[in-house]
Design a protein around this motif. Structure first.
Motif, PDB file in Angstrom:
ATOM      1  N   VAL A 238      11.653 -29.652  12.581  1.00 26.25           N
ATOM      2  CA  VAL A 238      11.862 -29.101  13.919  1.00 26.25           C
ATOM      3  C   VAL A 238      12.683 -27.825  13.827  1.00 26.25           C
ATOM      4  CG1 VAL A 238      12.887 -29.514  16.185  1.00 26.25           C
ATOM      5  CG2 VAL A 238      11.661 -31.359  15.034  1.00 26.25           C
ATOM      6  N   GLU A 239      13.735 -27.855  13.041  1.00 26.02           N
ATOM      7  CA  GLU A 239      14.588 -26.685  12.877  1.00 26.02           C
ATOM      8  C   GLU A 239      13.812 -25.508  12.279  1.00 26.02           C
ATOM      9  OE1 GLU A 239      19.103 -26.460  11.544  1.00 26.02           O
ATOM     10  OE2 GLU A 239      17.790 -26.772   9.801  1.00 26.02           O
ATOM     11  N   GLU A 240      12.953 -25.792  11.304  1.00 23.69           N
ATOM     12  CA  GLU A 240      12.155 -24.725  10.694  1.00 23.69           C
ATOM     13  C   GLU A 240      11.226 -24.082  11.722  1.00 23.69           C
ATOM     14  OE1 GLU A 240      11.862 -26.541   6.122  1.00 23.69           O
ATOM     15  OE2 GLU A 240      10.201 -26.804   7.534  1.00 23.69           O
ATOM     16  N   GLY A 287      16.151 -29.044  18.421  1.00 22.46           N
ATOM     17  CA  GLY A 287      15.472 -27.968  19.135  1.00 22.46           C
ATOM     18  C   GLY A 287      14.171 -28.366  19.795  1.00 22.46           C
ATOM     19  N   GLY A 288      13.788 -29.643  19.692  1.00 22.34           N
ATOM     20  CA  GLY A 288      12.555 -30.094  20.320  1.00 22.34           C
ATOM     21  C   GLY A 288      12.640 -30.047  21.838  1.00 22.34           C
ATOM     22  N   ASP A 343      22.887 -26.447  17.916  1.00 17.24           N
ATOM     23  CA  ASP A 343      24.063 -25.713  17.443  1.00 17.24           C
ATOM     24  C   ASP A 343      24.887 -26.604  16.520  1.00 17.24           C
ATOM     25  OD1 ASP A 343      26.205 -24.096  16.965  1.00 17.24           O
ATOM     26  OD2 ASP A 343      26.765 -23.801  19.062  1.00 17.24           O
ATOM     27  N   GLN A 344      24.639 -26.470  15.220  1.00 16.08           N
ATOM     28  CA  GLN A 344      25.380 -27.260  14.229  1.00 16.08           C
ATOM     29  C   GLN A 344      26.778 -26.706  13.975  1.00 16.08           C
ATOM     30  OE1 GLN A 344      23.498 -29.908  14.539  1.00 16.08           O
ATOM     31  NE2 GLN A 344      23.751 -30.403  12.352  1.00 16.08           N
ATOM     32  N   SER A 345      27.070 -25.510  14.490  1.00 13.15           N
ATOM     33  CA  SER A 345      28.408 -24.950  14.292  1.00 13.15           C
ATOM     34  C   SER A 345      29.472 -25.736  15.050  1.00 13.15           C
ATOM     35  CB  SER A 345      28.440 -23.481  14.729  1.00 13.15           C
ATOM     36  OG  SER A 345      28.404 -23.345  16.140  1.00 13.15           O
ATOM     37  N   ILE A 357      24.444 -35.827  11.272  1.00  8.33           N
ATOM     38  CA  ILE A 357      24.843 -35.693  12.676  1.00  8.33           C
ATOM     39  C   ILE A 357      24.198 -34.437  13.241  1.00  8.33           C
ATOM     40  CG2 ILE A 357      26.794 -35.462  14.246  1.00  8.33           C
ATOM     41  CD1 ILE A 357      28.486 -36.881  12.114  1.00  8.33           C
ATOM     42  N   ARG A 358      23.706 -34.534  14.454  1.00 12.41           N
ATOM     43  CA  ARG A 358      22.948 -33.422  15.042  1.00 12.41           C
ATOM     44  C   ARG A 358      23.541 -33.060  16.393  1.00 12.41           C
ATOM     45  NH1 ARG A 358      20.079 -30.314  11.661  1.00 12.41           N
ATOM     46  NH2 ARG A 358      19.544 -28.611  13.044  1.00 12.41           N
ATOM     47  N   ALA A 359      23.677 -31.748  16.650  1.00 10.32           N
ATOM     48  CA  ALA A 359      24.322 -31.278  17.878  1.00 10.32           C
ATOM     49  C   ALA A 359      23.433 -30.309  18.639  1.00 10.32           C
ATOM     50  CB  ALA A 359      25.656 -30.610  17.544  1.00 10.32           C
ATOM     51  N   THR A 360      23.512 -30.406  19.943  1.00 11.00           N
ATOM     52  CA  THR A 360      22.822 -29.473  20.831  1.00 11.00           C
ATOM     53  C   THR A 360      23.741 -29.231  22.025  1.00 11.00           C
ATOM     54  OG1 THR A 360      20.744 -29.066  22.034  1.00 11.00           O
ATOM     55  CG2 THR A 360      21.608 -31.298  22.128  1.00 11.00           C
TER      56      THR A 360
END
Length: 443
Positions: A238-240, A287-288, A343-345, A357-360
């Motif tokens: 998805v990220e790609e 990002g989906g 946003d992984q930052s 762990i995944r962030a949005t």
């Protein structure tokens, strides 16, 4: 349950789907490839009503289905195509004879779905009809009859707003001939319906439509099949796709199915509700613009269980993973999402592998998903506000529990309520100055 059916289009920023009036559309799909082919009217209505109650809004189904969909009859003894003078089933010759043809039955299901607020992710054909690769076929398409068939379908369904075209069907494009067929079918559909409906491509396992047709002008959005192997990290694909140019929306349109044999082997065990939740939250937070759930006995519309299809479809429609998908939709729709970005930052350490762990976030909120309940640290200050309100959101129940308020600066450690496989949680952070709405609350 009865949601207004409008035509769909791509959002102005190219990341999402919206309705014709601009209302955001979160795709929550279910996989029912054999729906048209196997179920009668009463069964189709039972299935569709169940999915609508669970807040699914897209049903993916194939007109010429995988299980010998052009050579074996539907529930009413009808076939989709006639044979030509060579004795071959011909996609330019749909069988419309009699009082209730195969296509009349498809019409009934499409229209019943619309009544229930459901869109149909409509596959004109399963992929073995243009590239056998594996399965039974037969191969019946070339670029000429693909265009004619596509145009006929487009004309037939041009006035149904609840159609999303899905080309492909689990087969690769390996030869120029295959590309020509898919391109011709896409052009035919657009000629037939005037370009009113979105079009995507369903690829084989472990790949994305972007691998084959990203730059095709007819492709409205990318669809991934992350597939049915164990430990698939679907957020990577998805990220790609999210980073590709030109920008197009992306979703995982076939992740691991609930109760599917892991790596296709029953001796490996079966994917459960945790596995399908993890794929859903990973994919959307990466990002989906939405997500498609699947159950192994539902896509196949199984009536006689085996160790490969372990339930009937009527039993499978009440499985926990399928019911829990609505909590993801509730969460996403409880906050503005047309400005949502991955946003992984936000994370000090996103962790590797199955603990990942995944962030949005949006402008004034953030969602952070931990699949195994591992503690993690957050860089504050990534959303607006001097202070933030924090909640834990439970993907198993859709319930939110208050944690507290924090200054929106520095680094803060968050410890989920439980940990280990199946103990997945979402941390929800909100700008406290924006007023409060409980995470996951229906608007």
């Amino acid at each position: 349950m009865n949601e207004q059916i409008q035509l769909l289009k791509i959002s102005d920023n190219g990341r999402f789907i919206v309705k014709e009036d601009g209302t955001p559309f979160f795709w929550l799909g279910d996989t029912a490839w054999e729906l048209f082919h196997k179920l009668n009217r009463e069964e189709a209505e039972e299935y569709l009503s169940n999915r609508a109650k669970r807040r699914f809004n897209v049903i993916q189904a194939a007109a010429l289905s995988e299980f010998e969909g052009i050579t074996t009859e539907n529930a009413y003894g009808r076939l989709p195509l006639l044979k030509n003078n060579l004795g071959e089933y011909d996609p330019t010759m749909p069988d419309l004879s009699g009082d209730y043809s195969y296509w009349d039955h498809v019409d009934f299901i499409v229209d019943k779905a619309a009544e229930l607020g459901l869109y149909i992710g409509f596959l004109p054909t399963w992929g073995d009809k243009y590239n056998l690769a594996w399965g039974k076929g037969p191969v019946i398409f070339n670029k000429n009859n693909a265009r004619i068939y596509g145009q006929w379908l487009g004309e037939r369904y041009k006035d149904r707003a609840n159609i999303i075209w899905i080309l492909g069907g689990d087969r690769p494009l390996e030869k120029e001939e295959h590309y020509d067929i898919i391109r011709a079918m896409a052009e035919g559909l657009a000629q037939g319906d005037g370009g009113r409906h979105l079009i995507t491509f369903h690829p084989p396992g472990g790949t994305s439509s972007s691998s084959f047709v990203h730059n095709e002008k007819w492709l409205s959005f990318n669809m991934i099949q992350s597939g049915h192997s164990f430990n698939v990290l679907n957020y990577i694909k998805v990220e790609e796709d999210y980073k590709l140019m030109p920008v197009k929306p992306v979703l995982d349109g076939e992740p691991c199915y609930e109760d599917h044999p892991i790596n296709f082997k029953p001796e490996n065990g079966y994917f459960n509700n945790f596995h399908v939740r993890r794929a859903a939250y990973w994919g959307v937070f990466a990002g989906g613009f939405g997500h498609t759930y699947g159950h192994h006995s539902i896509w196949s519309m199984t009536t006689k269980p085996t160790d490969y299809f372990i339930l009937t479809w009527k039993e499978a429609i009440d499985r926990p993973g399928g019911n829990q998908m609505q909590y993801l939709r509730n969460l996403i729709e409880s906050r503005p999402f047309l400005d949502r970005v991955p946003d992984q930052s936000i994370l000090v350490n996103e962790l590797p592998g199955l603990d990942h762990i995944r962030a949005t976030r949006g402008k004034d909120y953030a969602f952070i998903y931990t699949p195994t309940g591992r503690e993690f640290k957050v860089h504050m200050g990534k959303i607006s506000g001097d202070r933030v309100i924090a909640h834990w959101y439970d993907p198993r129940s859709g319930e939110a529990s208050y944690i507290g308020e924090y200054d929106n600066k520095g680094i803060v450690l968050f410890v989920p309520p439980s940990n280990g496989d199946g103990n997945d949680w979402v941390l929800v952070l909100d700008d406290s100055s924006k007023g409060f709405q409980k995470p996951g609350a229906r608007r």
